[in-house]
Design a protein around this motif. Structure first.
Motif, short mmCIF file in Angstrom:
data_model
loop_
_atom_site.label_atom_id
_atom_site.label_comp_id
_atom_site.label_asym_id
_atom_site.label_seq_id
_atom_site.Cartn_x
_atom_site.Cartn_y
_atom_site.Cartn_z
N PRO A 109 -8.65 -0.41 5.42
CA PRO A 109 -7.99 -1.99 5.03
C PRO A 109 -8.48 -2.03 3.53
O PRO A 109 -9.81 -1.95 3.13
CB PRO A 109 -8.29 -2.90 5.76
CG PRO A 109 -8.51 -1.94 6.99
CD PRO A 109 -8.87 -0.94 6.28
N VAL A 110 -7.47 -3.21 2.85
CA VAL A 110 -8.22 -4.09 1.36
C VAL A 110 -8.21 -5.50 1.87
O VAL A 110 -8.00 -5.93 2.27
CB VAL A 110 -6.65 -4.33 0.11
CG1 VAL A 110 -6.92 -4.50 -1.34
CG2 VAL A 110 -7.09 -2.67 0.07
N ASN A 128 1.08 -10.55 -5.36
CA ASN A 128 2.03 -10.49 -4.34
C ASN A 128 0.63 -8.72 -3.98
O ASN A 128 0.20 -7.50 -4.42
CB ASN A 128 2.70 -9.28 -5.55
CG ASN A 128 3.03 -8.19 -5.21
OD1 ASN A 128 3.58 -8.22 -3.64
ND2 ASN A 128 4.32 -7.62 -5.74
N ILE A 129 0.35 -8.64 -2.92
CA ILE A 129 -0.25 -6.75 -2.90
C ILE A 129 1.11 -5.90 -2.23
O ILE A 129 1.16 -5.95 -1.22
CB ILE A 129 -0.83 -7.85 -0.88
CG1 ILE A 129 -1.90 -8.65 -1.02
CG2 ILE A 129 -1.73 -6.25 -0.65
CD1 ILE A 129 -1.85 -9.13 -0.27
N VAL A 130 0.51 -5.12 -3.29
CA VAL A 130 1.07 -3.69 -3.06
C VAL A 130 0.75 -3.00 -2.36
O VAL A 130 1.88 -2.17 -1.74
CB VAL A 130 1.18 -3.05 -4.57
CG1 VAL A 130 1.66 -1.10 -4.82
CG2 VAL A 130 1.48 -4.15 -5.42
N ARG A 131 -0.69 -2.85 -1.81
CA ARG A 131 -0.98 -1.68 -0.85
C ARG A 131 -2.09 -3.01 0.06
O ARG A 131 -3.32 -2.67 -0.47
CB ARG A 131 -2.10 -0.85 -1.84
CG ARG A 131 -0.95 0.14 -1.96
CD ARG A 131 -1.57 0.96 -3.03
NE ARG A 131 -0.93 2.49 -3.93
CZ ARG A 131 -0.41 3.47 -3.46
NH1 ARG A 131 -1.02 3.84 -2.07
NH2 ARG A 131 -0.06 3.94 -4.38
N ILE A 147 -12.19 -2.26 1.70
CA ILE A 147 -12.52 -2.44 0.30
C ILE A 147 -12.59 -4.13 -0.53
O ILE A 147 -11.54 -4.45 0.46
CB ILE A 147 -11.97 -1.58 -0.64
CG1 ILE A 147 -10.11 -1.65 -0.52
CG2 ILE A 147 -12.33 -0.23 -0.35
CD1 ILE A 147 -9.95 -0.50 -1.98
N THR A 148 -13.34 -3.90 -1.12
CA THR A 148 -13.61 -5.83 -1.82
C THR A 148 -12.68 -5.74 -3.38
O THR A 148 -12.92 -4.69 -3.74
CB THR A 148 -14.25 -6.57 -1.68
OG1 THR A 148 -14.78 -6.36 0.04
CG2 THR A 148 -14.57 -7.55 -1.96
N ILE A 182 -2.76 -1.68 -6.69
CA ILE A 182 -3.48 -2.45 -5.55
C ILE A 182 -2.27 -4.26 -5.29
O ILE A 182 -1.99 -4.28 -4.03
CB ILE A 182 -5.13 -2.38 -5.22
CG1 ILE A 182 -5.70 -1.12 -4.62
CG2 ILE A 182 -5.51 -3.23 -4.15
CD1 ILE A 182 -6.78 -1.56 -4.78
N ALA A 183 -2.67 -5.41 -6.41
CA ALA A 183 -1.89 -6.22 -6.42
C ALA A 183 -2.14 -6.36 -7.43
O ALA A 183 -1.74 -5.98 -8.61
CB ALA A 183 -2.72 -7.02 -5.63
#
Length: 210
Positions: A109-110, A128-131, A147-148, A182-183
Motif C-alpha cells: 500500500p501507498v 489524484n492517486i494513480v496507484r 511506502i510513504t 504514483i499520484a
C-alpha cells in the motif's frame, strides 16, 4: 517493515481434491496448500475463524506467518486466497514456504503524508492517486508494511513518480523500465482560473512599471 508475524495451527491432509476440500469445509475448517522452496506441496486444514480474521484484518498477503503442522513449524507467506462469491468467507488459501533467501513479488500500500504542506492542495488542488498499491520485488522477511509519499511542496500540475520515494534496502519496483507515476496534484476549475489570472496579470504589472 511488515506487520508482526503470527502463528497458525494446522492439520495435515492426506487426501486432496474437491471432495476432500468439501469435507474439510464441512468440518468448519479451510483447506490450504503450502508449496515452494524446492519441496513437495503440503496439503493442510486451518481453523476457519483464525483465517477469516487474518484475511479481513489487513496485511494478510504481506505478512510472514508460521504454520505449526503437527509440531513442525513452517515459515510461510500467504500468496493467494479464494472467498465464497456470495458469503465472502474463505474457501482456500495458498502459502509459499519462506527460506532465508526467498524473494517475492508483493503489492504494498501507498501512504501519503504532509498534504497540509502542499501549496497546490492549499490553493484548491486535488490529490489524484494513480496507484493505491505498488508491486515490489523484495526479501520475503523484509516486506514493507507500506511506502510513504511526501507531498510537502507539491504544486498544482506536479506528478509524483516512484523515483521520488525512498525505498528500504533490497526493495525494488517490479516495473523497472520507466519512472511511473504514483499520484498527481490536479487543479480545480477555480484554482486553474486563479493561476491564469496571476499569469495574465504578471506582464501587465511589468508594462506598468516601464
Amino acid at each position: 517493515m511488515s506487520q508482526a508475524s503470527y502463528e497458525l495451527k494446522a492439520e495435515a491432509r492426506e487426501q486432496v481434491g474437491k471432495g476432500s476440500a468439501r469435507a474439510v469445509r464441512r468440518d468448519g475448517k479451510v483447506p490450504a496448500v503450502i508449496y515452494g522452496d524446492k519441496q513437495p506441496p503440503l496439503a493442510i486444514a486451518l481453523s476457519y475463524k483464525e483465517i477469516y480474521y487474518k484475511i479481513h484484518g489487513g496485511g494478510f498477503l504481506t505478512t510472514v506467518a508460521t504454520i505449526d503442522v503437527g509440531g513442525k513449524k513452517i515459515q510461510v507467506l500467504p500468496k493467494d486466497y479464494q472467498l465464497d462469491p456470495v458469503k465472502d468467507f474463505p474457501i482456500h488459501v495458498d502459502f509459499l514456504r519462506v527460506g532465508k533467501d526467498t524473494e517475492v513479488n508483493v503489492n504494498v500500500p501507498v501512504h501519503f503524508i504532509n498534504e497540509e504542506k502542499a501549496p497546490g492542495i492549499k490553493r484548491g488542488g486535488t490529490l489524484n492517486i494513480v496507484r493505491h498499491e505498488v508491486e515490489f520485488h523484495c526479501p520475503a522477511n523484509a516486506i514493507p508494511e507500506f511506502i510513504t509519499v511526501d507531498l510537502a511542496g507539491a504544486e498544482i500540475g506536479d506528478s509524483i513518480h516512484i523515483s521520488a520515494v525512498k525505498l528500504p534496502a533490497g526493495v525494488k519496483p517490479v516495473i523497472a523500465d520507466r519512472d511511473f507515476t504514483i499520484a498527481t496534484i490536479a487543479g480545480t476549475a477555480a484554482a486553474k482560473s486563479e493561476s491564469e489570472e496571476e499569469a495574465a496579470a504578471a506582464p501587465t504589472e511589468e508594462a506598468e512599471g516601464e
